[in-house]
Write a protein that holds these residues in place. Structure first.
Motif, PDB file in Angstrom:
ATOM      1  N   TYR A  56       0.796  -1.201   0.041  1.00  0.00           N
ATOM      2  CA  TYR A  56       0.052   0.073  -0.103  1.00  0.00           C
ATOM      3  C   TYR A  56       0.924   1.146   0.126  1.00  0.00           C
ATOM      4  CZ  TYR A  56      -3.782  -3.192   1.153  1.00  0.00           C
ATOM      5  OH  TYR A  56      -4.712  -3.979   0.984  1.00  0.00           O
ATOM      6  N   GLU A  57       0.295   2.359  -0.808  1.00  0.00           N
ATOM      7  CA  GLU A  57       1.078   3.556  -0.842  1.00  0.00           C
ATOM      8  C   GLU A  57       0.182   4.671  -1.131  1.00  0.00           C
ATOM      9  OE1 GLU A  57       4.650   5.835  -3.118  1.00  0.00           O
ATOM     10  OE2 GLU A  57       4.285   3.455  -3.572  1.00  0.00           O
ATOM     11  N   TRP A  58       0.101   5.742  -0.326  1.00  0.00           N
ATOM     12  CA  TRP A  58      -0.563   6.772  -0.509  1.00  0.00           C
ATOM     13  C   TRP A  58       0.123   7.701  -1.500  1.00  0.00           C
ATOM     14  CZ3 TRP A  58      -5.505   7.625   1.050  1.00  0.00           C
ATOM     15  CH2 TRP A  58      -5.882   6.878   1.928  1.00  0.00           C
ATOM     16  N   LEU A  59      -0.676   8.275  -2.294  1.00  0.00           N
ATOM     17  CA  LEU A  59      -0.299   9.355  -3.379  1.00  0.00           C
ATOM     18  C   LEU A  59      -0.820  10.547  -3.219  1.00  0.00           C
ATOM     19  CD1 LEU A  59      -0.055   7.218  -6.673  1.00  0.00           C
ATOM     20  CD2 LEU A  59       1.934   7.777  -5.181  1.00  0.00           C
ATOM     21  N   GLU A  60      -0.463  11.669  -2.963  1.00  0.00           N
ATOM     22  CA  GLU A  60      -1.167  12.770  -2.641  1.00  0.00           C
ATOM     23  C   GLU A  60      -0.969  13.959  -3.732  1.00  0.00           C
ATOM     24  OE1 GLU A  60      -1.615  14.974   1.571  1.00  0.00           O
ATOM     25  OE2 GLU A  60       0.421  14.851   0.858  1.00  0.00           O
ATOM     26  N   PHE A  61      -2.016  14.534  -4.081  1.00  0.00           N
ATOM     27  CA  PHE A  61      -2.056  15.312  -5.467  1.00  0.00           C
ATOM     28  C   PHE A  61      -2.520  16.803  -4.737  1.00  0.00           C
ATOM     29  CE2 PHE A  61      -2.561  11.074  -6.959  1.00  0.00           C
ATOM     30  CZ  PHE A  61      -1.454  11.137  -8.125  1.00  0.00           C
ATOM     31  N   THR A  62      -1.945  17.886  -5.403  1.00  0.00           N
ATOM     32  CA  THR A  62      -2.453  19.064  -4.844  1.00  0.00           C
ATOM     33  C   THR A  62      -2.743  20.036  -6.472  1.00  0.00           C
ATOM     34  OG1 THR A  62      -0.209  20.035  -4.804  1.00  0.00           O
ATOM     35  CG2 THR A  62      -1.024  19.371  -3.099  1.00  0.00           C
ATOM     36  N   GLY A  63      -3.178  21.275  -6.182  1.00  0.00           N
ATOM     37  CA  GLY A  63      -3.262  22.132  -7.289  1.00  0.00           C
ATOM     38  C   GLY A  63      -4.404  21.508  -8.206  1.00  0.00           C
ATOM     39  N   LYS A  64      -3.921  21.831  -9.468  1.00  0.00           N
ATOM     40  CA  LYS A  64      -5.055  21.158 -10.637  1.00  0.00           C
ATOM     41  C   LYS A  64      -5.450  19.794 -10.647  1.00  0.00           C
ATOM     42  CE  LYS A  64      -3.848  25.038 -13.718  1.00  0.00           C
ATOM     43  NZ  LYS A  64      -3.313  25.441 -15.148  1.00  0.00           N
ATOM     44  N   LYS A  65      -4.252  19.067 -10.145  1.00  0.00           N
ATOM     45  CA  LYS A  65      -4.357  17.521 -10.078  1.00  0.00           C
ATOM     46  C   LYS A  65      -5.413  17.163  -9.176  1.00  0.00           C
ATOM     47  CE  LYS A  65       0.103  16.618 -12.101  1.00  0.00           C
ATOM     48  NZ  LYS A  65       1.357  16.011 -11.670  1.00  0.00           N
ATOM     49  N   ALA A  66      -5.493  17.783  -8.099  1.00  0.00           N
ATOM     50  CA  ALA A  66      -6.533  17.628  -6.817  1.00  0.00           C
ATOM     51  C   ALA A  66      -7.762  18.043  -7.170  1.00  0.00           C
ATOM     52  CB  ALA A  66      -5.872  18.445  -5.659  1.00  0.00           C
ATOM     53  N   VAL A  67      -7.875  19.084  -8.182  1.00  0.00           N
ATOM     54  CA  VAL A  67      -9.188  19.558  -8.402  1.00  0.00           C
ATOM     55  C   VAL A  67      -9.843  18.523  -9.489  1.00  0.00           C
ATOM     56  CG1 VAL A  67     -10.295  21.442  -9.880  1.00  0.00           C
ATOM     57  CG2 VAL A  67      -8.683  21.901  -8.020  1.00  0.00           C
ATOM     58  N   ALA A  68      -8.922  18.093 -10.531  1.00  0.00           N
ATOM     59  CA  ALA A  68      -9.447  17.113 -11.335  1.00  0.00           C
ATOM     60  C   ALA A  68      -9.768  15.772 -10.672  1.00  0.00           C
ATOM     61  CB  ALA A  68      -8.078  16.969 -12.474  1.00  0.00           C
ATOM     62  N   LEU A  69      -8.867  15.373  -9.834  1.00  0.00           N
ATOM     63  CA  LEU A  69      -9.553  14.307  -8.928  1.00  0.00           C
ATOM     64  C   LEU A  69     -10.566  14.182  -8.256  1.00  0.00           C
ATOM     65  CD1 LEU A  69      -5.788  12.748  -8.112  1.00  0.00           C
ATOM     66  CD2 LEU A  69      -7.465  11.633  -9.533  1.00  0.00           C
ATOM     67  N   ARG A  70     -10.652  15.076  -7.460  1.00  0.00           N
ATOM     68  CA  ARG A  70     -12.073  15.620  -6.743  1.00  0.00           C
ATOM     69  C   ARG A  70     -13.242  15.694  -7.583  1.00  0.00           C
ATOM     70  NH1 ARG A  70     -10.209  19.665  -4.197  1.00  0.00           N
ATOM     71  NH2 ARG A  70      -9.164  18.709  -2.487  1.00  0.00           N
ATOM     72  N   THR A  71     -13.030  16.089  -8.721  1.00  0.00           N
ATOM     73  CA  THR A  71     -14.087  16.368  -9.675  1.00  0.00           C
ATOM     74  C   THR A  71     -14.506  14.869 -10.371  1.00  0.00           C
ATOM     75  OG1 THR A  71     -13.517  18.488 -10.573  1.00  0.00           O
ATOM     76  CG2 THR A  71     -15.112  17.252 -11.887  1.00  0.00           C
ATOM     77  N   TYR A  72     -13.489  13.954 -10.482  1.00  0.00           N
ATOM     78  CA  TYR A  72     -13.675  12.567 -11.019  1.00  0.00           C
ATOM     79  C   TYR A  72     -14.585  11.934 -10.033  1.00  0.00           C
ATOM     80  CZ  TYR A  72     -12.731   8.151 -13.144  1.00  0.00           C
ATOM     81  OH  TYR A  72     -12.903   6.787 -13.608  1.00  0.00           O
ATOM     82  N   PHE A  73     -13.939  11.729  -9.088  1.00  0.00           N
ATOM     83  CA  PHE A  73     -14.287  10.790  -7.854  1.00  0.00           C
ATOM     84  C   PHE A  73     -15.868  11.186  -7.118  1.00  0.00           C
ATOM     85  CE2 PHE A  73      -9.929   9.189  -8.258  1.00  0.00           C
ATOM     86  CZ  PHE A  73     -10.287   8.187  -8.176  1.00  0.00           C
ATOM     87  N   SER A  74     -16.104  12.568  -7.455  1.00  0.00           N
ATOM     88  CA  SER A  74     -17.485  13.266  -6.975  1.00  0.00           C
ATOM     89  C   SER A  74     -18.546  13.133  -7.939  1.00  0.00           C
ATOM     90  CB  SER A  74     -17.277  14.737  -6.482  1.00  0.00           C
ATOM     91  OG  SER A  74     -16.312  14.811  -5.704  1.00  0.00           O
ATOM     92  N   SER A  75     -18.268  12.797  -9.191  1.00  0.00           N
ATOM     93  CA  SER A  75     -19.244  12.340 -10.271  1.00  0.00           C
ATOM     94  C   SER A  75     -20.099  11.035 -10.137  1.00  0.00           C
ATOM     95  CB  SER A  75     -18.405  12.270 -11.733  1.00  0.00           C
ATOM     96  OG  SER A  75     -19.290  12.019 -12.618  1.00  0.00           O
TER      97      SER A  75
END
Length: 95
Positions: A56-75
């Protein structure tokens, strides 16, 4: 199986174990954290696979990547929301 591409990084969604949509970096910056679970194979095929057959490994994203992932996983096209926000407001009123 699907893939998510963020610039030059491509993630196989079959290996995503968890997503934390509202995370923060150690500096306090908003982020999205993804827990990746990849299989660990024994060194010799004769060895038994242990209980911890995953890495197991946590990957952390900020900025535009975080926004894109949040949008994807909220859809609702990508994720089934078992407790939609409208449920919370009804549950609070009925409590």
């Amino acid at each position: 199986m699907a893939f998510i591409r963020l610039d030059s990084l491509v993630i196989n969604t079959a290996y995503i174990a968890a997503v934390e949509l509202e995370s923060h970096t150690s500096d306090g910056e908003d982020s999205v954290a993804i827990l990746i679970a990849t299989p660990k194979f024994p060194l010799a095929w004769k060895e038994e696979i242990s209980h911890s057959s995953q890495h197991y490994e946590w990957l952390e994203f900020t900025g535009k990547k975080a926004v894109a992932l949040r949008t994807y996983f909220s859809s609702l096209n990508n994720v089934i929301d078992l407790l939609p926000s409208s449920y919370y407001s009804v549950a609070c009123v009925n409590s």
